[in-house]
Design a protein around this motif. Structure first.
Motif, mmCIF file in Angstrom:
data_model
loop_
_atom_site.group_PDB
_atom_site.id
_atom_site.type_symbol
_atom_site.label_atom_id
_atom_site.label_comp_id
_atom_site.label_asym_id
_atom_site.label_seq_id
_atom_site.Cartn_x
_atom_site.Cartn_y
_atom_site.Cartn_z
ATOM 1 N N UNK A 58 -21.606 9.438 49.637
ATOM 2 C CA UNK A 58 -22.225 10.757 49.550
ATOM 3 C C UNK A 58 -21.637 11.409 48.306
ATOM 4 N N UNK A 59 -22.467 12.127 47.576
ATOM 5 C CA UNK A 59 -21.999 12.779 46.360
ATOM 6 C C UNK A 59 -22.306 14.264 46.451
ATOM 7 N N UNK A 60 -21.362 15.073 46.032
ATOM 8 C CA UNK A 60 -21.511 16.524 46.088
ATOM 9 C C UNK A 60 -21.460 17.106 44.678
ATOM 10 N N UNK A 61 -21.842 18.358 44.579
ATOM 11 C CA UNK A 61 -21.717 19.063 43.301
ATOM 12 C C UNK A 61 -20.284 18.986 42.809
ATOM 13 N N UNK A 62 -19.359 19.193 43.709
ATOM 14 C CA UNK A 62 -17.944 19.165 43.335
ATOM 15 C C UNK A 62 -17.558 17.808 42.749
ATOM 16 N N UNK A 63 -18.035 16.721 43.354
ATOM 17 C CA UNK A 63 -17.754 15.383 42.824
ATOM 18 C C UNK A 63 -18.281 15.248 41.397
ATOM 19 N N UNK A 64 -19.507 15.707 41.183
ATOM 20 C CA UNK A 64 -20.149 15.567 39.874
ATOM 21 C C UNK A 64 -19.470 16.421 38.810
ATOM 22 N N UNK A 65 -18.980 17.593 39.218
ATOM 23 C CA UNK A 65 -18.335 18.482 38.254
ATOM 24 C C UNK A 65 -16.984 17.951 37.767
#
Length: 147
Positions: A58-65
């Protein structure tokens, strides 16, 4: 005065409140593509599928940032990374007949904002977010208001 405890049974099951149109990203997608998908769909996380359409993260905005810089809504700098490099794994999942109170408990315990729903063959069939649970809870009477 003590109130009598009433066992009301399951409030709702996952299949009753889950989002069936699940937005997902591919594990080999570039992080900038995943960011644009989350932004366009106004969601904060997405399940990650491998080339065989199996749930792998699962990927979140936080991961991408952690690997891109956004300035005034536009991606300014991007490290050359794939979603598989930043996604969270393993993934906490539930089956469609899981009581949403159990899902909420697991979300708190594992500090996740949503849970993918998978069927008996491990295929992704839905997603339950915090918002889905809150909508179900406020729709379930009775609600006592105290002044």
């Amino acid at each position: 005065m003590l109130r009598a405890e009433h066992d009301r049974g399951p409030l709702y099951h996952a299949y009753q409140i889950m989002q069936r149109q699940v937005v997902s990203v591919a594990s080999d997608d570039a992080v900038e593509r995943a960011w644009r998908i989350l932004l366009a769909r106004r969601i904060h996380q997405a399940p990650v599928l491998d080339p065989g359409y199996r749930l792998v993260g699962i990927v979140s905005e936080r991961d991408l940032l952690t690997v891109l810089n956004v300035d005034e809504g536009r991606v300014r700098d991007v490290l050359t990374k794939r979603v598989s490099d930043v996604m969270s794994t393993p993934v906490v999942t539930a089956d469609p007949v899981t009581d949403i109170r159990r899902i909420a408990q697991v979300m708190l315990e594992h500090q996740v904002a949503g849970v993918p729903i998978v069927n008996e063959t491990e295929a992704l069939v839905g997603f339950v977010s915090r918002s889905d649970i809150l909508r179900a809870i406020i729709a379930d009477p009775p609600l006592s208001l105290w002044r």
